[in-house]
Scaffold this motif. Structure first.
Motif, PDB file in Angstrom:
ATOM      1  N   UNK A  24       0.848  -1.186   0.000  1.00  0.00           N
ATOM      2  CA  UNK A  24       0.000   0.000   0.000  1.00  0.00           C
ATOM      3  C   UNK A  24       0.886   1.239   0.000  1.00  0.00           C
ATOM      4  N   UNK A  25       0.292   2.370  -0.292  1.00  0.00           N
ATOM      5  CA  UNK A  25       0.998   3.656  -0.257  1.00  0.00           C
ATOM      6  C   UNK A  25       1.058   4.107   1.197  1.00  0.00           C
ATOM      7  N   UNK A  26       2.202   4.623   1.614  1.00  0.00           N
ATOM      8  CA  UNK A  26       2.300   5.113   2.987  1.00  0.00           C
ATOM      9  C   UNK A  26       3.714   5.530   3.322  1.00  0.00           C
ATOM     10  N   UNK A  27       3.987   5.626   4.623  1.00  0.00           N
ATOM     11  CA  UNK A  27       5.304   6.034   5.109  1.00  0.00           C
ATOM     12  C   UNK A  27       6.017   4.804   5.664  1.00  0.00           C
ATOM     13  N   UNK A  54       7.411  -1.366   8.870  1.00  0.00           N
ATOM     14  CA  UNK A  54       6.032  -0.888   9.039  1.00  0.00           C
ATOM     15  C   UNK A  54       5.748   0.129   7.944  1.00  0.00           C
ATOM     16  N   UNK A  55       4.533   0.092   7.419  1.00  0.00           N
ATOM     17  CA  UNK A  55       4.056   1.173   6.553  1.00  0.00           C
ATOM     18  C   UNK A  55       2.843   1.797   7.241  1.00  0.00           C
ATOM     19  N   UNK A  56       2.947   3.108   7.466  1.00  0.00           N
ATOM     20  CA  UNK A  56       1.834   3.839   8.071  1.00  0.00           C
ATOM     21  C   UNK A  56       0.972   4.414   6.965  1.00  0.00           C
ATOM     22  N   UNK A  57      -0.306   4.098   7.030  1.00  0.00           N
ATOM     23  CA  UNK A  57      -1.267   4.640   6.065  1.00  0.00           C
ATOM     24  C   UNK A  57      -2.519   5.034   6.832  1.00  0.00           C
ATOM     25  N   UNK A  58      -2.931   6.260   6.688  1.00  0.00           N
ATOM     26  CA  UNK A  58      -4.133   6.775   7.345  1.00  0.00           C
ATOM     27  C   UNK A  58      -4.118   6.478   8.849  1.00  0.00           C
ATOM     28  N   UNK A  59      -2.987   6.787   9.492  1.00  0.00           N
ATOM     29  CA  UNK A  59      -2.804   6.641  10.947  1.00  0.00           C
ATOM     30  C   UNK A  59      -2.815   5.180  11.411  1.00  0.00           C
TER      31      UNK A  59
END
Length: 93
Positions: A24-27, A54-59
């Protein structure tokens, strides 16, 4: 292992091994928190199911796990990077 191409705007490289892509898209975060060591380092042995990053997406923090046993040969993202869907982030040999 089959080889695959990794490409971004500045360069292209061919690797062997198992690519681990962003689902997914994220940080991208390499560690569970800023005070803790990273989940993985180059040269580290991992087992299928081990947390790689870890990927952070929408908190929401999404732990991404190893798809196979092996040794981490490349880490292609840095802590805090914005990553795209299907971007190769780690290579496991």
């Amino acid at each position: 292992n089959p080889s695959f191409r990794f490409q971004n705007l500045l360069w292209e490289e061919t690797f062997t091994g198992t690519p681990v892509e962003a689902p997914l898209v994220g940080i991208f975060y390499s560690a569970p928190s800023p005070e803790e060591p990273p989940f993985i380092e180059v040269g580290q042995t991992v087992k299928k199911g081990d947390t790689l990053f870890i990927i952070e997406a929408m908190k929401t923090m999404n732990e991404i796990t190893a798809p196979c046993d092996g040794t981490v040969s490349r880490i292609l993202a840095q802590n805090g990077d914005m990553v795209e869907y299907k971007q190769v982030l780690v290579v496991i040999d």
